[in-house]
Design a protein around this motif. Sequence first.
Motif, PDB file in Angstrom:
ATOM      1  N   ASN A 160       0.809  -1.131   0.074  1.00  0.00           N
ATOM      2  CA  ASN A 160       0.100   0.046  -0.078  1.00  0.00           C
ATOM      3  C   ASN A 160       0.880   1.286  -0.082  1.00  0.00           C
ATOM      4  O   ASN A 160       0.576   2.282   0.022  1.00  0.00           O
ATOM      5  CB  ASN A 160      -0.952  -0.110   1.171  1.00  0.00           C
ATOM      6  CG  ASN A 160      -0.050  -0.088   2.293  1.00  0.00           C
ATOM      7  OD1 ASN A 160       1.017   0.086   2.640  1.00  0.00           O
ATOM      8  ND2 ASN A 160      -0.771  -0.171   3.774  1.00  0.00           N
ATOM      9  N   HIS A 161       2.045   1.102   0.102  1.00  0.00           N
ATOM     10  CA  HIS A 161       3.117   2.208   0.056  1.00  0.00           C
ATOM     11  C   HIS A 161       3.299   2.711  -1.518  1.00  0.00           C
ATOM     12  O   HIS A 161       3.730   3.743  -2.107  1.00  0.00           O
ATOM     13  CB  HIS A 161       4.604   1.899   0.592  1.00  0.00           C
ATOM     14  CG  HIS A 161       4.404   1.839   1.977  1.00  0.00           C
ATOM     15  ND1 HIS A 161       5.092   1.109   2.575  1.00  0.00           N
ATOM     16  CD2 HIS A 161       3.642   2.833   2.835  1.00  0.00           C
ATOM     17  CE1 HIS A 161       4.930   1.283   4.033  1.00  0.00           C
ATOM     18  NE2 HIS A 161       4.006   2.463   3.973  1.00  0.00           N
ATOM     19  N   SER A 162       2.668   2.199  -2.759  1.00  0.00           N
ATOM     20  CA  SER A 162       2.903   2.248  -3.744  1.00  0.00           C
ATOM     21  C   SER A 162       1.876   3.770  -4.170  1.00  0.00           C
ATOM     22  O   SER A 162       0.888   3.809  -3.580  1.00  0.00           O
ATOM     23  CB  SER A 162       2.212   1.099  -4.981  1.00  0.00           C
ATOM     24  OG  SER A 162       2.900   0.004  -4.701  1.00  0.00           O
ATOM     25  N   GLY A 163       2.581   4.365  -4.994  1.00  0.00           N
ATOM     26  CA  GLY A 163       1.473   5.691  -5.175  1.00  0.00           C
ATOM     27  C   GLY A 163       2.516   6.784  -5.847  1.00  0.00           C
ATOM     28  O   GLY A 163       3.822   6.423  -6.205  1.00  0.00           O
ATOM     29  N   HIS A 164       2.251   8.133  -5.830  1.00  0.00           N
ATOM     30  CA  HIS A 164       2.889   9.037  -6.468  1.00  0.00           C
ATOM     31  C   HIS A 164       3.305   9.884  -5.033  1.00  0.00           C
ATOM     32  O   HIS A 164       2.253  10.539  -4.575  1.00  0.00           O
ATOM     33  CB  HIS A 164       2.175  10.180  -7.447  1.00  0.00           C
ATOM     34  CG  HIS A 164       1.575   9.118  -8.600  1.00  0.00           C
ATOM     35  ND1 HIS A 164       2.534   8.340  -9.449  1.00  0.00           N
ATOM     36  CD2 HIS A 164       0.111   8.816  -8.858  1.00  0.00           C
ATOM     37  CE1 HIS A 164       1.701   7.780 -10.245  1.00  0.00           C
ATOM     38  NE2 HIS A 164       0.297   8.020 -10.082  1.00  0.00           N
TER      39      HIS A 164
END
Length: 282
Positions: A160-164
């Motif tokens: 859940n750390h994936s992102g911009h």
Amino acid sequence: MPWPHPAVPSPTLALAGWCPLSPTGAQTTQLLVEPPWRPAVLWDRVTLTCQGLGAAGATTWYKGRQRWRQQGPRHVTVTESGTYTCYRPGTGRSPPVTVLDDNLVLQVPARALLEGDTVTLRCRGWWNNTVTRVRFYQDEKDLSGPVNGTELSLSPLQLNHSGHYSCGGLVRSFISQSAAVTVTVHVAAGVGVLFLLLLVGVIVAWHRWHRVAARKNQERAPLDPSAPPEEGEMLYAHVVVTKRAGASPGATTLQDPQVTYAELRGPQGQPRESSDIYRNVL
């Protein structure tokens, strides 16, 4: 003074934690950056290395869409900001590497990010100027209030750390906002293989237990006396000899017993042949 809105991520700033194989399994050209941070910054004296098939002197370098160096070396030192790629005859063109000279830059380690890793993002001011009142954003959401440090730890790394991500802060008394970088967290190959093995083991054990339980239930089940005899099954008769009515009480000679014939059904309830009729002695 209000903080600026988080920047929209640029495709050229996406964290490419790539592997040396394309999705089709073919080897691809790789562009390595030293120091190993993305995006790179001009004041770090960045060195780029082009890895791929073909002669070392057959490397073609591009800056943006323009050819920068032809038939050049594998290693180059960057002196201008921009987006760089390289080409090798045997493996084609590499993914881009961006070198910035911005007032504020958020950097991510230039490697594949795996679940469980220790990862730190760092917010850096232009030519190492001090950055204060730093804020970090994930998908345009403020992660916290102002902090004293300029680093954001994502350890241990989770999916859940994936992102911009981007950062904002004061640099040389000016409010600045970094360009966004994309963080993509991958599942470690060892963890995936271990989970698959455990799943297969559970399925095999369940099937084995189910077969053993069914076999035990069959062994414990009582026999049905009304069921037709199976082929080859042994049948037993209980012969009872009785004295004929009216015989002398002192007679010692046994009389012929009365016999009643009964037809026994064969397997699947089908009648047996006439020669297969058994006697039931009453």
